[in-house]
Design an enzyme around this catalytic site. Structure first.
Site, PDB file in Angstrom:
ATOM      1  N   GLN A 223      -9.578  51.276  75.893  1.00  0.00           N
ATOM      2  CA  GLN A 223     -10.390  52.174  76.278  1.00  0.00           C
ATOM      3  C   GLN A 223      -9.812  53.541  76.380  1.00  0.00           C
ATOM      4  O   GLN A 223      -9.821  54.361  77.445  1.00  0.00           O
ATOM      5  CB  GLN A 223     -11.049  51.755  77.587  1.00  0.00           C
ATOM      6  CG  GLN A 223     -12.319  50.916  77.464  1.00  0.00           C
ATOM      7  CD  GLN A 223     -13.313  51.114  76.822  1.00  0.00           C
ATOM      8  OE1 GLN A 223     -13.750  52.378  76.790  1.00  0.00           O
ATOM      9  NE2 GLN A 223     -14.160  50.267  75.857  1.00  0.00           N
ATOM     10  N   ASP A 224      -9.098  54.115  75.084  1.00  0.00           N
ATOM     11  CA  ASP A 224      -8.447  55.448  75.239  1.00  0.00           C
ATOM     12  C   ASP A 224      -7.232  55.567  76.336  1.00  0.00           C
ATOM     13  O   ASP A 224      -6.864  56.755  76.644  1.00  0.00           O
ATOM     14  CB  ASP A 224      -9.580  56.778  75.659  1.00  0.00           C
ATOM     15  CG  ASP A 224     -10.360  56.687  74.270  1.00  0.00           C
ATOM     16  OD1 ASP A 224      -9.778  56.399  73.294  1.00  0.00           O
ATOM     17  OD2 ASP A 224     -11.389  57.416  74.504  1.00  0.00           O
ATOM     18  N   ALA A 225      -6.772  54.558  76.492  1.00  0.00           N
ATOM     19  CA  ALA A 225      -5.519  54.931  77.364  1.00  0.00           C
ATOM     20  C   ALA A 225      -4.422  54.686  76.503  1.00  0.00           C
ATOM     21  O   ALA A 225      -4.509  54.432  75.279  1.00  0.00           O
ATOM     22  CB  ALA A 225      -5.224  53.496  78.294  1.00  0.00           C
ATOM     23  N   GLY A 375      -6.335  60.796  75.561  1.00  0.00           N
ATOM     24  CA  GLY A 375      -6.058  59.444  76.169  1.00  0.00           C
ATOM     25  C   GLY A 375      -5.369  59.669  77.702  1.00  0.00           C
ATOM     26  O   GLY A 375      -4.588  60.723  77.484  1.00  0.00           O
ATOM     27  N   ARG A 407     -14.630  56.849  66.037  1.00  0.00           N
ATOM     28  CA  ARG A 407     -14.570  58.255  66.153  1.00  0.00           C
ATOM     29  C   ARG A 407     -14.362  58.971  64.584  1.00  0.00           C
ATOM     30  O   ARG A 407     -14.549  60.159  64.497  1.00  0.00           O
ATOM     31  CB  ARG A 407     -13.441  58.573  66.814  1.00  0.00           C
ATOM     32  CG  ARG A 407     -13.707  58.808  68.293  1.00  0.00           C
ATOM     33  CD  ARG A 407     -13.510  57.288  68.877  1.00  0.00           C
ATOM     34  NE  ARG A 407     -13.689  57.150  70.293  1.00  0.00           N
ATOM     35  CZ  ARG A 407     -12.729  56.876  71.289  1.00  0.00           C
ATOM     36  NH1 ARG A 407     -11.544  57.123  70.915  1.00  0.00           N
ATOM     37  NH2 ARG A 407     -13.119  57.002  72.517  1.00  0.00           N
TER      38      ARG A 407
END
Lengths: 608, 344
Positions: A223-225, A375, A407
């Protein structure tokens, strides 16, 4: 005689001024006059066919854009002119003056047929783009390959780049910005664009070239980490300094009273204790290079009392004063960088204290590439546990591949590959929009990478640093320019178990500055109600909030009090001593008080 | 107690209302952006999505797009011709839509209605038909005159009266049922039967028409359902409409949540909205009402009439800081005082 329906109204700046019967010819005449310089070049004219109206705009505030004029399928900007321009015999202003380039506003663009490139020009074409990149704005054009990205990502990049830490000004050590961030080792991007170079942005760059692998890491970049390499961080990757300026002024008050910078004497109202002022020098202000932490006073100041009576009252000879020092708030700290004294236009003294503190990347800091891909760092992995390539290259950052397809930031992948090619070849790559097709670019970068003995698609076998085994799939690796954004945990983190409450409601305060709690709101309340957790709900809403114990009269239902001297409970309304202790929320007590203030008598019935 | 619980599957003290509200409310937040989709046949232009949900929960007296479905009886439902016949009887045609011009002759007390031949043909109407309808509805002396025009004798030469009749004329109906809107024959995808769908709602006269199965007639106007068939029908319609609207948006909510909302709205015997004029506004507790909307109004009324709050609801108990009478708070433990006293 002209029929009403044939009349074409002419509007000047939105106001009808007359009509013409041959609109096309009229508009052409206005344009010719403008190109000849007979009327101002700032005039824009449009014929709206559907409305049969002509709009002439000469007012301010219209966004206008330059275009090369095309006539009869030929661009007015000829090769000879291009050569002259190159030799600097003529300039852009000359092109405008001589009717080669003109500015169109949004309305006149509706009448124009604009060719992107010279090869697209045909008989219908009226204008030619000065450069195809001009369909994007300045900010978007500083990112490479914008034509390969989704529009929404451009907008996101444009807002992230404003938050990037870099070298915003080279005289930063002389400036007293209220908040400033300076990156230790800013780098020019390996993949740049013509706009980026024209703006000379590499002189105060705001990012660094990261070695990036598109890889997961034990679930730490979901999740975008993102996952960072500890060794890279230790070597100074994305390291920055945070500067914050505190300032205060010796204000003058009516009646000749004045604030004074000094170490407040112990008799001052609101005195913070000797320890808090221990770092101040004799002039009441802290010295440069002093270590400071939360609660420390930076600027000692005493102010006259807020109300006049206080200074006159008490009959003492000594004038009462109030402490109005500037203190470091919870969570703040660092080293005093510089202190300056200046004067305001009103001839009062001003002190500015700049505190610097080191910001090493840590879990919770925010990063973003130039493709709207942001992120938050979730883990900083020791060098030995990071994945490594056959050659022993260890990535600086691990980006989760799941963040790419949905994206549609293909530009990010192109930059990864181009960055890798640039790093191998030792030259910077141009990523200006529309200069090449995507497949040509892939071929070009692929060839360079292949020539250096790597996979032309940028994929490499990576070995798990923890187990030492190679990953089953080849991973896409390369170099991407990353910005460190100014949202950092150390400036935002806050915890509270118990603390201050509001005076009016006795409920916990809100917000970081007041050491507040997090609001347990109406929807959160509903969740507990829906679950039927009645005691947990009571604990949240009462015990950990505004619990108040009041005495309620059993006879008349009003709130009474305890007389500690006589050791009895008394109801002031009916003089009864038959009262019970009841736990209610202070908010309810307040409500009862407010109702009473309206001359309504609420009564509380007690059930046992 | 144990028997009752196993019968219903929901435990006593379960806050079903809050759960229903959350279950509908959460997916509802995703709905806002996805309205105004598909263009297509007239019937599907009906209000849908969030606006329709709001309309239903607010218990609006008339829906913004009323639609009724008129199912036919055994003998008519198989034939398109018979269905079309019914549709013609229902389909509402206004006078003004077929007239070209209305000329008043004040000296003779006559009104000449010049018809639009094209519109007449499109509506499949004759001048005689229109004249007969005018005679029937308004009791006017309407005859077919020259050039297919309608001549109306008013029996008066009073200027005002003639004008009043002319105005009435333009608003009158020449065919179908008032308020029924345009009716068309449609075919059921499953059963292949024909039925009539109209863009209006006035089911009472529709039921009288030959060939209509009055037991299956349907309208999306909840109040009309209530007037004609009663509260139970209104409840079912409300639940159906809510369910349909949510399903159109591809939102799946368990039927029971929707049924509960419909039950709550109709439990008083009339249709109540959810809001300060309906369910919430009729809560027992003064504090609960004051905490919702119009705080001052409720407090003043409570003071004026000396109302007592019995603290039986959720809101008021949270307000004072008591345990709520739901879930784990719905159980009470009591000790017999007498026994305790005896031991002393």
């Amino acid at each position: 005689m002209v029929k009403i329906s044939d009349k074409c109204y002419v509007h000047l700046n939105g106001k009808a001024i007359g009509y013409v019967s041959n609109p096309q010819a009229y508009v052409k005449e206005v344009r010719t006059a403008r190109r000849k310089g007979l009327i101002s070049g700032e005039v824009n004219v449009v014929y709206m066919e559907k409305l049969n109206e002509i709009h002439i705009n000469t007012d301010r505030g219209r966004a206008r854009k330059p275009y090369i004029i095309v006539e009869e399928g030929k661009s007015r900007f000829t090769k000879e002119l291009a050569e002259k321009l190159e030799k600097k015999e003529i300039d852009f202003a000359y092109l405008i003056r001589s009717g080669i380039v003109e500015f169109l506003d949004a309305e006149e663009e509706e009448n124009a047929v604009v060719a992107m490139t010279e090869s697209e020009v045909n008989g219908d074409t009226t204008h030619l783009e000065v450069d195809p990149v001009s369909i994007f704005g300045f900010t978007v054009n500083t990112a490479p390959y914008p034509e390969a990205n989704n529009v929404a990502r451009h907008l996101m990049f444009a807002s992230y780049i404003k938050q990037a830490q870099g070298l915003y000004a080279t005289n930063f050590n002389l400036r007293f910005e209220s908040r400033a961030y300076i990156l230790f080792y800013p780098q020019a991007p390996l993949v740049s664009t013509s706009t980026y170079e024209a703006l000379k942005l590499s002189r105060h760059a705001s990012g660094q070239n990261f070695v990036v692998a598109l890889s997961t890491f034990y679930g730490y970049n979901m999740q975008d980490a993102v996952v960072l390499n500890k060794a890279a961080v230790d070597r100074g990757l994305a390291r920055s300094m945070f500067y914050k300026t505190y300032s205060d002024e010796e204000r003058r008050y009516p009646g000749g009273q004045k604030d004074v910078f000094k170490i407040p004497p112990a008799t001052t109202e609101g005195y913070l204790g000797e320890h808090a002022y221990s770092k101040l020098s004799d002039d009441g202000v802290i010295e440069p290079e002093m270590q400071v932490e939360e609660g420390d006073v930076l600027i000692g100041k005493v102010a006259p009392p807020r109300f006049l009576e206080e200074s006159i009252g008490a009959g003492g000879l000594e004038e009462k004063t109030r402490d109005d020092s500037t203190t470091l708030k919870p969570g703040e700290g660092g080293v005093v960088d510089d202190v300056i004294f200046t004067e305001s236009p009103g001839a009062t003294r001003i002190v500015k204290v700049r505190v610097r503190s080191l910001r090493i990347p840590e879990a919770g800091d925010k990063f973003g590439s130039r493709h709207g891909q942001k992120g938050v760092v979730a883990l900083i992995v020791p060098h030995e546990d990071m994945p490594f390539t056959e050659n022993g290259v260890v990535p600086d950052l691990l980006l989760n591949p799941h963040g790419i397809p949905s994206r549609m930031t293909f530009g990010h992948l192109l930059e990864t590959l181009a960055g890798k090619a640039s790093a191998m070849k030792g030259t910077r790559t141009d990523g200006t929009a529309f200069t090449q097709t995507g497949s040509d670019r892939l071929d070009e970068y692929g060839k360079i990478i292949e020539a250096h003995g790597f996979d032309k698609y940028g994929e490499e076998v990576l070995y798990d640093g923890v187990t030492g085994r190679p990953f089953k799939a080849k991973l896409f690796t390369g170099v991407v320019y990353y910005n460190r954004l100014h949202h950092m945990v150390s400036n935002k983190m806050q915890v509270r178990s118990r603390g201050t409450v509001q005076i009016l409601t006795h409920q916990p305060t809100e917000g970081k500055a007041r050491l507040g709690g997090l609001r347990f709101g109406e929807m959160e309340r509903d969740v507990l109600v829906a679950y039927g957790a009645s005691l947990l709900l009571k604990e949240r809403m009462l015990d950990q909030s505004d619990k108040a114990t009041v005495l309620i009269c059993k006879e008349c239902g009003s709130i009474g009090y305890r007389d500690y001297a006589k050791r009895i409970n008394i109801c002031p309304l009916c003089n009864s001593n038959n009262l019970v202790e009841v736990e209610i929320s202070y908010a309810f007590k307040l409500l009862l008080d407010e109702i009473k203030s309206l001359h309504i008598r609420p009564q509380v019935g007690i059930e046992e | 107690m144990a028997k009752q619980e196993s019968k219903y599957g929901v435990q006593a003290g379960e806050p079903v209302g809050v759960i229903a509200a959350q279950s509908v409310g959460e997916p509802g937040t995703q709905m806002v952006l996805r309205t105004f989709h598909f263009a297509g046949i007239a019937a599907s232009i009906a209000t849908s999505g969030l606006p329709r949900i709001i309309e239903l929960l607010d218990a609006k007296k008339t829906p913004s797009t009323p639609i009724s479905k008129i199912y036919l009886n055994e003998s008519s439902k198989k034939s398109f011709a018979k269905a079309d016949e019914v549709a013609k009887k229902i389909s509402e045609i206004e006078m003004r839509s077929i007239t070209r011009r209305i000329v008043e002759d004040f000296s003779k007390g006559k009104i000449l209605v010049m018809l639009n031949a094209q519109a007449m043909q499109a509506a499949d109407l004759t001048a005689g038909h229109a004249a007969a309808r005018l005679k029937k509805d308004l009791g006017l002396d309407a005859k077919v005159g020259k050039h297919g025009n309608i001549v109306i004798g008013t029996h008066t030469k009073n200027l005002k009266e003639v004008r009043a009749i002319a105005v009435k004329l333009t608003k009158s109906i020449v065919n179908g049922i008032e308020g029924a809107g345009r009716a068309m024959v449609a075919q059921d995808q499953k059963t292949q039967e024909f039925y009539v769908e109209s863009a209006g709602s006035n089911i009472e006269p529709m039921m009288e028409i030959d060939g209509v199965d009055s037991s299956r007639i349907y309208t999306n106007d909840i109040f009309e359902m209530y007037r004609v068939f009663g509260i139970e029908a209104a409840r079912t319609t409300l639940a159906l409409e809510l369910k349909k609207t949510l399903e159109e948006q591809e939102i799946s909510v368990n039927e029971r949540h929707i049924a509960l909302i419909a039950d709550a709205m109709t439990s008083s015997g009339t249709i109540q909205s959810i809001g300060r004029h309906g369910l919430v506004g009729k809560k027992e507790s003064v504090f609960a009402r004051a905490a919702f909307e119009e705080t001052v109004k409720h407090l003043i009324n409570a003071a004026a009439f000396g109302q007592i709050d019995y603290m039986r609801g959720v809101t008021e108990n949270i307000l004072v800081g008591k345990q709520i009478p739901l879930g784990t708070g719905s159980v009470k433990l009591s000790i017999k005082r007498e026994e305790g006293k005896k031991k002393k």
